[in-house]
Design a protein around this motif. Structure first.
Motif, mmCIF file in Angstrom:
data_model
loop_
_atom_site.group_PDB
_atom_site.id
_atom_site.type_symbol
_atom_site.label_atom_id
_atom_site.label_comp_id
_atom_site.label_asym_id
_atom_site.label_seq_id
_atom_site.Cartn_x
_atom_site.Cartn_y
_atom_site.Cartn_z
ATOM 1 N N UNK A 53 0.869 -1.175 0.000
ATOM 2 C CA UNK A 53 0.000 0.000 0.000
ATOM 3 C C UNK A 53 0.908 1.228 0.000
ATOM 4 N N UNK A 54 0.649 2.160 -0.904
ATOM 5 C CA UNK A 54 1.410 3.401 -0.972
ATOM 6 C C UNK A 54 0.508 4.548 -0.549
ATOM 7 N N UNK A 55 0.957 5.301 0.451
ATOM 8 C CA UNK A 55 0.226 6.478 0.918
ATOM 9 C C UNK A 55 0.978 7.711 0.439
ATOM 10 N N UNK A 56 0.291 8.544 -0.329
ATOM 11 C CA UNK A 56 0.890 9.761 -0.874
ATOM 12 C C UNK A 56 0.257 10.969 -0.208
ATOM 13 N N UNK A 57 1.101 11.834 0.372
ATOM 14 C CA UNK A 57 0.605 13.021 1.028
ATOM 15 C C UNK A 57 0.031 12.716 2.395
ATOM 16 N N UNK A 58 -0.607 13.713 2.996
ATOM 17 C CA UNK A 58 -1.230 13.521 4.311
ATOM 18 C C UNK A 58 -2.420 14.465 4.447
ATOM 19 N N UNK A 59 -3.122 14.328 5.560
ATOM 20 C CA UNK A 59 -4.275 15.188 5.803
ATOM 21 C C UNK A 59 -5.382 14.971 4.787
ATOM 22 N N UNK A 60 -6.070 16.050 4.433
ATOM 23 C CA UNK A 60 -7.197 15.970 3.511
ATOM 24 C C UNK A 60 -6.765 15.573 2.106
ATOM 25 N N UNK A 61 -5.505 15.779 1.780
ATOM 26 C CA UNK A 61 -5.013 15.474 0.438
ATOM 27 C C UNK A 61 -4.396 14.076 0.348
ATOM 28 N N UNK A 62 -4.509 13.296 1.392
ATOM 29 C CA UNK A 62 -3.883 11.979 1.400
ATOM 30 C C UNK A 62 -4.519 11.059 0.364
ATOM 31 N N UNK A 63 -3.660 10.351 -0.363
ATOM 32 C CA UNK A 63 -4.106 9.382 -1.358
ATOM 33 C C UNK A 63 -3.583 8.013 -0.947
ATOM 34 N N UNK A 64 -4.478 7.048 -0.816
ATOM 35 C CA UNK A 64 -4.105 5.687 -0.439
ATOM 36 C C UNK A 64 -4.277 4.790 -1.653
ATOM 37 N N UNK A 65 -3.168 4.216 -2.111
ATOM 38 C CA UNK A 65 -3.161 3.361 -3.292
ATOM 39 C C UNK A 65 -2.872 1.928 -2.853
ATOM 40 N N UNK A 66 -3.790 1.027 -3.180
ATOM 41 C CA UNK A 66 -3.712 -0.344 -2.677
ATOM 42 C C UNK A 66 -3.295 -1.330 -3.761
ATOM 43 N N UNK A 67 -2.223 -2.024 -3.483
ATOM 44 C CA UNK A 67 -1.705 -3.138 -4.268
ATOM 45 C C UNK A 67 -1.002 -2.666 -5.541
ATOM 46 N N UNK A 68 -0.162 -3.564 -6.073
ATOM 47 C CA UNK A 68 0.850 -3.167 -7.046
ATOM 48 C C UNK A 68 0.280 -2.563 -8.320
ATOM 49 N N UNK A 69 -0.771 -3.175 -8.875
ATOM 50 C CA UNK A 69 -1.277 -2.692 -10.162
ATOM 51 C C UNK A 69 -1.707 -1.229 -10.087
ATOM 52 N N UNK A 70 -2.442 -0.866 -9.043
ATOM 53 C CA UNK A 70 -2.895 0.511 -8.882
ATOM 54 C C UNK A 70 -1.725 1.453 -8.623
ATOM 55 N N UNK A 71 -0.781 1.002 -7.798
ATOM 56 C CA UNK A 71 0.361 1.860 -7.459
ATOM 57 C C UNK A 71 1.218 2.120 -8.694
ATOM 58 N N UNK A 72 1.534 1.075 -9.436
ATOM 59 C CA UNK A 72 2.394 1.234 -10.612
ATOM 60 C C UNK A 72 1.729 2.107 -11.664
ATOM 61 N N UNK A 73 0.423 1.951 -11.840
ATOM 62 C CA UNK A 73 -0.277 2.798 -12.791
ATOM 63 C C UNK A 73 -0.242 4.262 -12.382
ATOM 64 N N UNK A 74 -0.445 4.524 -11.088
ATOM 65 C CA UNK A 74 -0.392 5.906 -10.599
ATOM 66 C C UNK A 74 1.004 6.495 -10.756
ATOM 67 N N UNK A 75 2.022 5.707 -10.459
ATOM 68 C CA UNK A 75 3.394 6.202 -10.597
ATOM 69 C C UNK A 75 3.702 6.606 -12.041
ATOM 70 N N UNK A 76 3.220 5.813 -12.999
ATOM 71 C CA UNK A 76 3.464 6.151 -14.405
ATOM 72 C C UNK A 76 2.753 7.437 -14.810
ATOM 73 N N UNK A 77 1.597 7.692 -14.226
ATOM 74 C CA UNK A 77 0.857 8.897 -14.575
ATOM 75 C C UNK A 77 1.353 10.122 -13.806
ATOM 76 N N UNK A 78 1.629 9.947 -12.530
ATOM 77 C CA UNK A 78 2.000 11.091 -11.691
ATOM 78 C C UNK A 78 3.481 11.438 -11.804
ATOM 79 N N UNK A 79 4.303 10.453 -12.146
ATOM 80 C CA UNK A 79 5.762 10.658 -12.254
ATOM 81 C C UNK A 79 6.219 9.989 -13.544
#
Length: 226
Positions: A53-79
């Protein structure tokens, strides 16, 4: 944005994410999870109880990404840089196919047998490995190594001309099996050369330092010139 990765060091899915974070040079905080104990705080992040599980940011802007497929997809889009799915549509499609191959077919036919007998039983206190299951897993592993070898005879990397998440998926699965010394590298020199190239990358080095109490790695595990 602060990144926190909740993971188990010897989990292939967690390793895929760690490799991608390292290759993209994104700093992150690690929280190791004993997932088999189903910790309550971790279940709040991911009700399935599965790492990573990858948690990006904190507080109201916190994004919780669960399991590899979702995390890897987000990384490719966000970075987006470096791109790890390939620059061309055909290579991206092939990378996605191979990620699915290793996460499902390889896991079902090879890795699942070996890691259950060699790792999960010890973590859960389920007794000695069953030799029949180990034999089945090792036979499946050889079949997949033949397949990888065939890909590498036609390509520089598994999905094409460039390093991709397909290579990280394969290496993540193989690296945990290699931790226990069960990969017959001598029978597959082409695959061994490919793995050595990956093993020498800075993103891979933290994996070579992984240790878990009661589970000792093979002697060659962290040797770059094994």
């Amino acid at each position: 944005m602060d990144l926190t990765l909740h993971h188990f060091p010897l989990d292939p899915a967690s390793r895929q994410v760690r490799l991608a974070l390292g290759e993209k040079r994104l700093p992150f905080t690690e929280v190791q999870v004993r997932y088999w104990e189903r910790p309550r705080e971790f279940a709040k992040l991911n009700p399935s109880g599965m790492t990573p599980v990858l948690v990006a940011g904190d507080g109201d802007d916190r994004l919780v990404l669960c399991e590899a497929r979702a995390i890897l997809g987000w990384l490719e889009e966000a970075h987006a840089e470096p791109a790890l799915l390939g620059r061309e549509a055909a290579e991206r499609a092939e990378a996605r196919r191979l990620i699915q191959w290793f996460d499902r077919k390889f896991e079902y036919e090879a890795g699942g047998f070996i890691l259950h007998e060699k790792m999960e039983k010890r973590l859960l206190g389920l007794g000695a490995p069953e030799l029949a299951n180990l034999r089945q897993g090792r036979e499946g592993l050889k079949n997949h190594l033949f397949y990888i070898d065939g890909l590498l005879q036609a390509r520089e990397w598994l999905a094409g001309r460039r390093l991709s998440l397909a290579d990280f998926a394969a290496a993540a699965h193989l690296s945990v099996i290699d931790y226990f010394g069960d990969v017959p590298w001598a029978d597959f020199p082409g695959v061994k050369t490919w793995y050595m190239k990956l093993k020498s990358r800075p993103a891979f080095r933290p994996l070579l330092n992984d240790r878990w109490p009661g589970l000792n790695p093979a002697r060659h595990y962290d040797d770059l010139d094994f």
